[in-house]
Design a protein around this motif. Structure first.
Motif, PDB file in Angstrom:
ATOM      1  N   TRP A  46       0.977  -1.681  -0.352  1.00  0.00           N
ATOM      2  CA  TRP A  46      -0.337  -0.293  -0.054  1.00  0.00           C
ATOM      3  C   TRP A  46       0.643   1.134   0.224  1.00  0.00           C
ATOM      4  O   TRP A  46       0.472   2.169  -0.596  1.00  0.00           O
ATOM      5  CB  TRP A  46      -0.553   0.065   0.791  1.00  0.00           C
ATOM      6  CG  TRP A  46      -1.596   1.147   1.433  1.00  0.00           C
ATOM      7  CD1 TRP A  46      -1.874   1.392   2.601  1.00  0.00           C
ATOM      8  CD2 TRP A  46      -2.722   1.690   0.922  1.00  0.00           C
ATOM      9  NE1 TRP A  46      -2.834   2.834   2.436  1.00  0.00           N
ATOM     10  CE2 TRP A  46      -3.225   3.196   1.428  1.00  0.00           C
ATOM     11  CE3 TRP A  46      -3.334   1.569  -0.573  1.00  0.00           C
ATOM     12  CZ2 TRP A  46      -4.393   4.169   0.744  1.00  0.00           C
ATOM     13  CZ3 TRP A  46      -4.223   2.077  -1.209  1.00  0.00           C
ATOM     14  CH2 TRP A  46      -4.813   3.642  -0.486  1.00  0.00           C
ATOM     15  N   THR A  47       1.783   0.767   0.933  1.00  0.00           N
ATOM     16  CA  THR A  47       3.048   2.556   0.895  1.00  0.00           C
ATOM     17  C   THR A  47       4.279   2.681  -0.133  1.00  0.00           C
ATOM     18  O   THR A  47       4.505   3.687  -0.512  1.00  0.00           O
ATOM     19  CB  THR A  47       3.199   2.907   2.514  1.00  0.00           C
ATOM     20  OG1 THR A  47       3.802   1.699   2.702  1.00  0.00           O
ATOM     21  CG2 THR A  47       1.790   2.871   3.219  1.00  0.00           C
ATOM     22  N   MET A  48       4.543   1.404  -0.456  1.00  0.00           N
ATOM     23  CA  MET A  48       5.638   1.340  -0.840  1.00  0.00           C
ATOM     24  C   MET A  48       5.567   0.811  -2.469  1.00  0.00           C
ATOM     25  O   MET A  48       6.615   0.647  -3.287  1.00  0.00           O
ATOM     26  CB  MET A  48       7.090   0.806   0.174  1.00  0.00           C
ATOM     27  CG  MET A  48       6.868   0.966   1.127  1.00  0.00           C
ATOM     28  SD  MET A  48       8.016   0.309   1.988  1.00  0.00           S
ATOM     29  CE  MET A  48       9.647   1.824   1.256  1.00  0.00           C
ATOM     30  N   GLY A  49       4.141   0.092  -2.908  1.00  0.00           N
ATOM     31  CA  GLY A  49       4.175  -0.297  -4.017  1.00  0.00           C
ATOM     32  C   GLY A  49       5.407  -0.868  -4.766  1.00  0.00           C
ATOM     33  O   GLY A  49       5.789  -2.280  -3.815  1.00  0.00           O
ATOM     34  N   LYS A  50       5.653  -1.063  -5.649  1.00  0.00           N
ATOM     35  CA  LYS A  50       6.550  -2.008  -6.149  1.00  0.00           C
ATOM     36  C   LYS A  50       8.058  -2.008  -6.167  1.00  0.00           C
ATOM     37  O   LYS A  50       8.464  -2.581  -6.841  1.00  0.00           O
ATOM     38  CB  LYS A  50       6.231  -2.367  -8.066  1.00  0.00           C
ATOM     39  CG  LYS A  50       5.422  -2.881  -8.355  1.00  0.00           C
ATOM     40  CD  LYS A  50       4.528  -2.527  -9.875  1.00  0.00           C
ATOM     41  CE  LYS A  50       3.615  -3.654  -9.919  1.00  0.00           C
ATOM     42  NZ  LYS A  50       3.500  -4.323 -11.426  1.00  0.00           N
ATOM     43  N   ASN A  51       7.766  -0.725  -5.757  1.00  0.00           N
ATOM     44  CA  ASN A  51      10.256  -0.194  -4.734  1.00  0.00           C
ATOM     45  C   ASN A  51      10.113  -1.421  -3.587  1.00  0.00           C
ATOM     46  O   ASN A  51      11.013  -1.583  -3.452  1.00  0.00           O
ATOM     47  CB  ASN A  51       9.313   0.940  -3.955  1.00  0.00           C
ATOM     48  CG  ASN A  51       9.380   2.177  -4.838  1.00  0.00           C
ATOM     49  OD1 ASN A  51       9.997   2.612  -5.615  1.00  0.00           O
ATOM     50  ND2 ASN A  51       8.422   2.378  -5.923  1.00  0.00           N
ATOM     51  N   LYS A  52       9.267  -2.036  -3.274  1.00  0.00           N
ATOM     52  CA  LYS A  52       9.829  -2.920  -2.817  1.00  0.00           C
ATOM     53  C   LYS A  52       9.033  -4.450  -2.209  1.00  0.00           C
ATOM     54  O   LYS A  52       9.364  -5.680  -2.233  1.00  0.00           O
ATOM     55  CB  LYS A  52       9.392  -2.994  -0.632  1.00  0.00           C
ATOM     56  CG  LYS A  52       9.763  -1.938   0.106  1.00  0.00           C
ATOM     57  CD  LYS A  52      11.301  -2.138  -0.500  1.00  0.00           C
ATOM     58  CE  LYS A  52      12.105  -0.371   0.364  1.00  0.00           C
ATOM     59  NZ  LYS A  52      13.632  -1.368   0.438  1.00  0.00           N
ATOM     60  N   ILE A  53       7.570  -4.448  -3.296  1.00  0.00           N
ATOM     61  CA  ILE A  53       6.949  -5.762  -3.751  1.00  0.00           C
ATOM     62  C   ILE A  53       7.809  -6.002  -5.229  1.00  0.00           C
ATOM     63  O   ILE A  53       7.289  -5.586  -6.265  1.00  0.00           O
ATOM     64  CB  ILE A  53       5.571  -5.579  -3.923  1.00  0.00           C
ATOM     65  CG1 ILE A  53       5.113  -5.488  -2.246  1.00  0.00           C
ATOM     66  CG2 ILE A  53       5.266  -6.988  -4.239  1.00  0.00           C
ATOM     67  CD1 ILE A  53       5.073  -6.442  -1.073  1.00  0.00           C
ATOM     68  N   ARG A  54       8.794  -7.414  -5.181  1.00  0.00           N
ATOM     69  CA  ARG A  54       9.603  -6.706  -6.157  1.00  0.00           C
ATOM     70  C   ARG A  54       9.888  -7.945  -6.872  1.00  0.00           C
ATOM     71  O   ARG A  54      10.046  -9.090  -5.662  1.00  0.00           O
ATOM     72  CB  ARG A  54      11.136  -6.310  -6.343  1.00  0.00           C
ATOM     73  CG  ARG A  54      10.065  -4.395  -6.993  1.00  0.00           C
ATOM     74  CD  ARG A  54      12.091  -4.233  -6.379  1.00  0.00           C
ATOM     75  NE  ARG A  54      12.925  -4.241  -5.489  1.00  0.00           N
ATOM     76  CZ  ARG A  54      14.404  -4.716  -6.025  1.00  0.00           C
ATOM     77  NH1 ARG A  54      14.590  -4.897  -6.699  1.00  0.00           N
ATOM     78  NH2 ARG A  54      14.769  -4.964  -4.405  1.00  0.00           N
TER      79      ARG A  54
END
Length: 265
Positions: free
Chosen positions: A45-53
């Motif tokens: 929700w807060t970091m998006g695909k910057n962390k969900i990779r």
């Protein structure tokens, strides 16, 4: 009853849909890991695909132990595409974490990678019901986001609201008690209610509103490590229900015992 086995979902999608809706994908399966699933949703929700990779390594078979690479913060974890499934129990019933869109498998791969990396699950395992998952979201929020966790036990709604920007939580945030964990999304401007998500989709607290909608005019991604906005996605609107609900601040303070977020003090 479902008869689970370790299988590859044929024709599965890895990551699909809008980045704005990534947070609403992870759904808890039978493992007792609401704290992890709520944290995974909060980071999405807060970091998006910057962390969900996740990278599809294009191996010859998704049975391959290195079929996918999952990043838990900056730690790369190789996993196969095998998940605990029952194809004889329509519609392709999952024992493990799943996505609300059944053929999208990234939540199950994240659950597998996390169980292997932080809970000593065997690399070839698909059944994580026996894993000794954390009873709180602290470690998962920190490990997934790369930011230190901050646990709060008083003035919970105030703690949440003070870390919202334009009605949205800027840090990955989970509200919890001894029974269950919930992703905190933000505060509705029209009535001041807090918007949360139940990772199991079926454990809604009493005195919660599940009918209505929520709109934020400035949807964004935020990097908790530098405490700064990193992307702006403008208006976002969602209907409540299907795990999303609103609570009055007084009800939230009465129902939950802790709020944990990942970020600066």
């Amino acid at each position: 009853m479902p008869n689970y086995s370790c299988q590859v979902y044929p024709g599965a999608a890895l990551l699909a849909g809008s980045i704005k809706e990534l947070y609403d994908d992870p759904v808890q399966g039978q493992p007792a890991n609401c704290c992890f699933i709520a944290s995974l949703s909060a980071v999405a929700w807060t970091m998006g695909k910057n962390k969900i990779r996740i990278k599809d390594n294009q191996t010859a078979s998704k049975d391959d132990p290195a079929a996918y690479t999952v990043w838990i913060n900056n730690q790369a974890v190789d996993v196969s595409g095998k998940l605990s499934l029952d194809f004889n129990y329509p519609p392709y019933y999952y024992q493990c974490a799943r996505s609300r869109t059944l053929s999208e498998i990234w939540p199950g791969l994240y659950e597998k990678a996390y169980a292997i990396s932080f809970h000593q699950a065997p690399a070839n395992s698909c059944d994580f019901t026996g894993v000794n998952w954390d009873g709180n979201p602290n470690n998962a929020l920190q490990n997934l986001s790369g930011c230190p966790y901050r646990e709060k036990s008083a003035g919970l709604s105030t703690e949440i609201i003070s870390r919202c920007v334009d009605g949205k939580t800027k840090f990955p945030t989970v509200a919890w008690n001894q029974n269950h964990c919930y992703t905190v999304l933000g505060q509705r401007s029209s009535d001041g209610k807090i918007i949360l998500r139940d990772p199991s989709l079926q454990n809604i607290p009493p005195n919660s509103e599940q009918i209505g909608n929520w709109t934020i005019t400035n949807h964004f991604l935020w990097d908790c490590s530098i405490n700064s906005r990193i992307a702006t996605m403008l208006t976002f609107s969602v209907n409540l229900g299907n795990g999303l609900f609103a609570m009055k601040t007084t009800d939230l303070d009465a129902h939950f015992t802790k709020v944990t977020y990942a970020g600066p003090p």
